[in-house]
Design a protein around this motif. Structure first.
Motif, short mmCIF file in Angstrom:
data_model
loop_
_atom_site.label_atom_id
_atom_site.label_comp_id
_atom_site.label_asym_id
_atom_site.label_seq_id
_atom_site.Cartn_x
_atom_site.Cartn_y
_atom_site.Cartn_z
N UNK A 1 -56.16 48.21 -56.91
CA UNK A 1 -54.97 49.01 -56.62
C UNK A 1 -55.19 50.52 -56.73
N UNK A 2 -56.20 50.94 -57.51
CA UNK A 2 -56.36 52.38 -57.71
C UNK A 2 -57.37 53.00 -56.75
N UNK A 3 -57.67 52.26 -55.67
CA UNK A 3 -58.68 52.75 -54.72
C UNK A 3 -58.44 54.20 -54.31
N UNK A 4 -57.18 54.58 -54.13
CA UNK A 4 -56.86 55.95 -53.71
C UNK A 4 -55.96 56.69 -54.70
N UNK A 5 -55.91 56.19 -55.92
CA UNK A 5 -55.10 56.88 -56.94
C UNK A 5 -55.77 58.19 -57.32
N UNK A 6 -54.98 59.17 -57.66
CA UNK A 6 -55.52 60.40 -58.23
C UNK A 6 -55.75 60.14 -59.72
N UNK A 7 -56.91 60.54 -60.20
CA UNK A 7 -57.27 60.26 -61.59
C UNK A 7 -57.03 61.50 -62.46
N UNK A 8 -56.38 61.29 -63.59
CA UNK A 8 -56.12 62.40 -64.52
C UNK A 8 -56.59 61.98 -65.91
N UNK A 9 -57.50 62.77 -66.46
CA UNK A 9 -58.02 62.47 -67.79
C UNK A 9 -57.63 63.59 -68.75
N UNK A 10 -57.22 63.19 -69.94
CA UNK A 10 -56.87 64.18 -70.95
C UNK A 10 -57.49 63.79 -72.30
N UNK A 11 -57.85 64.81 -73.08
CA UNK A 11 -58.40 64.56 -74.41
C UNK A 11 -57.31 64.16 -75.41
N UNK A 12 -56.07 64.38 -75.04
CA UNK A 12 -54.96 64.02 -75.94
C UNK A 12 -55.08 62.55 -76.32
N UNK A 13 -54.94 62.27 -77.61
CA UNK A 13 -55.00 60.87 -78.07
C UNK A 13 -53.62 60.24 -77.84
N UNK A 14 -53.61 58.92 -77.55
CA UNK A 14 -52.35 58.31 -77.13
C UNK A 14 -51.16 58.59 -78.08
N UNK A 15 -51.35 58.53 -79.41
CA UNK A 15 -50.18 58.78 -80.27
C UNK A 15 -49.57 60.17 -80.09
N UNK A 16 -50.36 61.09 -79.48
CA UNK A 16 -49.84 62.46 -79.26
C UNK A 16 -49.28 62.64 -77.86
N UNK A 17 -49.31 61.60 -77.05
CA UNK A 17 -48.86 61.74 -75.66
C UNK A 17 -47.35 61.94 -75.64
N UNK A 18 -46.90 62.87 -74.83
CA UNK A 18 -45.45 63.12 -74.76
C UNK A 18 -45.07 63.62 -73.36
N UNK A 19 -43.83 64.03 -73.21
CA UNK A 19 -43.30 64.48 -71.93
C UNK A 19 -44.09 65.67 -71.37
N UNK A 20 -44.59 66.52 -72.28
CA UNK A 20 -45.32 67.71 -71.83
C UNK A 20 -46.64 67.32 -71.17
N UNK A 21 -47.35 66.36 -71.77
CA UNK A 21 -48.62 65.93 -71.18
C UNK A 21 -48.36 65.21 -69.86
N UNK A 22 -47.29 64.41 -69.83
CA UNK A 22 -46.93 63.72 -68.58
C UNK A 22 -46.63 64.75 -67.48
#
Ligand code: IPE
Ligand code: MG
Length: 234
Positions: free
Chosen positions: A184-205
């Motif tokens: 399914x991700x054949x043409x998805x845009x990939x975004x990588x962040x160093x943020x660790x999942x517990x720190x993920x929030x609306x700003x990173x999204x």
């Protein structure tokens, strides 16, 4: 959703505590996607390979899934979310399988955010399952092998009824796909962040979405064909 363990270890806490801390960001990202009008969100919670982790960690994760289902399903339902679990659920406890089936039945006709939680999921497993179903139909004479095309195969995958994801986000600093939705991700845009999942929030999204919005998606065509003026065919 990667980085729970490292987040916890850096604070001198157990990996299980890190997984627990990963629940609030899940709630936030679901709420924010619903608010933004995102059609579908698929969260990679537990992979086919994660079964090989220490038994205590697997048990802690399974306990958290159960708890989260118990606690969150009513609210998801009230917010019009349609919840489904994708993955090899035969490997889950019968009790968890039942709870999942109940949650799916309750929310099945909701018209809001389509939320998929991938548990015991692997992209290769998904493709193998699809191949097996097609082979069974071919063996029974119901399907001509020559009639199999991309659409036939895609229709057998776990996300058969959803459009391909536009954006793939991985937290925790590693730049790999790790057997998530391979087809399914054949043409998805990939975004990588160093943020660790517990720190993920609306700003990173928001950062991921802004980055996505700046990309030129050519789907194999040239920039000129796409009417964007630039060259290339990636
Ligand atoms: C969460 O992060 C992903 C799950 C498999 C639940 P990790 O547990 O992989 O965290 P790290 O990579 O060890 O930091
Ligand atoms: Mg990890």
């Amino acid at each position: 959703m990667d980085g729970n363990g490292r987040w916890a270890e850096a604070r001198g806490e157990t990996r299980a505590a890190g997984h627990r801390a990963g629940i609030e960001p899940v709630r936030r990202v679901i709420r924010e996607c619903a608010r933004l009008g995102v059609q579908a969100l698929t969260l990679f919670a537990f992979s086919s390979e994660n079964w090989r982790r220490p038994e205590t960690e697997v048990a802690a994760l399974m306990g958290l899934f159960m708890e989260a289902l118990d606690r969150e399903v009513e609210e998801l339902h009230a917010n019009g979310v349609r919840l489904r679990v994708i993955g090899n659920r035969r490997r889950l406890s019968v009790r968890l399988q039942q709870r999942i089936a109940e949650a799916e039945a309750l929310t099945a006709s909701n018209g809001g955010l389509c939320l998929q939680v991938a548990v015991s999921y692997g992209g290769r497993w998904d493709l193998v399952e699809a191949a097996r179903r097609l082979a069974a139909r071919a063996a029974s004479g119901a399907l001509q092998p020559s009639a199999i095309d991309e659409a036939t195969l895609a229709a057998e995958l776990q996300l058969a009824d959803l459009p391909d994801p536009d954006l793939f986000i991985r937290t925790g600093g590693d730049h790999r796909v790790s057997n998530f939705l391979l087809w399914n991700i054949a043409y998805a845009e990939l975004f990588f962040t160093d943020v660790l999942w517990p720190q993920f929030d609306e700003t990173v999204l928001a950062e991921a979405i802004a980055d996505f919005a700046s990309r030129e998606r050519r789907f194999g065509l040239t920039g000129q064909q796409r009417g964007t003026g630039s060259e290339g065919a990636s």
